[in-house]
Write an enzyme that holds these catalytic residues in place. Structure first.
Site, PDB file in Angstrom:
ATOM      1  N   ASP A 141      35.945  32.462  15.971  1.00 28.67           N
ATOM      2  CA  ASP A 141      35.770  31.183  15.277  1.00 28.67           C
ATOM      3  C   ASP A 141      34.809  31.378  14.120  1.00 28.67           C
ATOM      4  OD1 ASP A 141      37.473  29.674  16.935  1.00 28.67           O
ATOM      5  OD2 ASP A 141      35.878  29.333  18.393  1.00 28.67           O
ATOM      6  N   ASP A 159      43.156  26.933  15.136  1.00 31.71           N
ATOM      7  CA  ASP A 159      42.788  25.633  15.701  1.00 31.71           C
ATOM      8  C   ASP A 159      43.151  24.498  14.747  1.00 31.71           C
ATOM      9  OD1 ASP A 159      41.695  27.032  17.851  1.00 31.71           O
ATOM     10  OD2 ASP A 159      39.686  27.053  16.966  1.00 31.71           O
TER      11      ASP A 159
END
Length: 180
Positions: A141, A159
């Site tokens: 991330d 995402d």
């Protein structure tokens, strides 16, 4: 004369049917190619970030947005991140099963463009995160939004694709309900 026009009328729908069948066979592949594009973009940025940042490093971009390198061993919002390792394979298997189901949906609903766009985004995002789990044991991330001292959990391009796909699925369903 009437019989020849009847024959040509009968032949025309058959041609249209075979054309639509032919295009239906191509359309799922186009949606899957779009999902692959999402995977490639996601992986490109993950590689770029991992080569440019040390783990935990954060660089401000705006007053409310940073680039950061963090790992997520769980699912959304680090759900089950501290579960002991089994979650890696559980979420990998879940991503593969969902991916297979989405491919089936793409074949069943080729004429529904918004629906296919939505599930293609979800498919690309799911595969992007599955690739991370298989290769690294965690999801990379790097997008960090914050306001004052409150940080939204970091996330990535995959995402974003999953989120946008979910929103489009809701919009598609609302449109379908409104029509009926």
């Amino acid at each position: 004369m009437a019989s020849s026009s009847t024959r040509s009328t009968r032949a025309t729908p058959a041609r249209k049917t075979s054309k639509s069948r032919g295009s239906a066979n191509v359309t799922p592949w186009l949606w899957m190619a779009f999902a692959l594009l999402v995977v490639l973009i996601d992986q490109f940025f993950k590689i770029l970030i991992t080569r440019s940042f040390q783990y935990g490093e954060s660089r401000p971009v705006t007053r409310f947005f940073n680039l950061v390198l963090v790992y997520n061993k769980g699912a959304a919002f680090s759900f089950l991140a501290d579960a002991g390792g089994w979650q890696r394979w559980f979420f990998t298997l879940l991503g593969v099963v969902v991916g297979g189901f989405i491919v089936w949906l793409l074949y069943r609903h080729t004429g529904q463009k918004l629906f296919c766009l939505a599930v293609s985004l979800i498919l690309g995002g799911a595969i992007g995160n599955v690739v991370d789990r298989v290769l690294y044991g965690h999801v990379i991330d790097f997008l960090d939004f914050h306001w004052r001292n409150m940080h939204f959990p970091a996330f990535n391009v995959a995402d974003c694709a999953i989120t946008v796909g979910a929103v489009l699925l809701i919009l598609d369903e609302l449109r379908r309900v409104r029509r009926h």
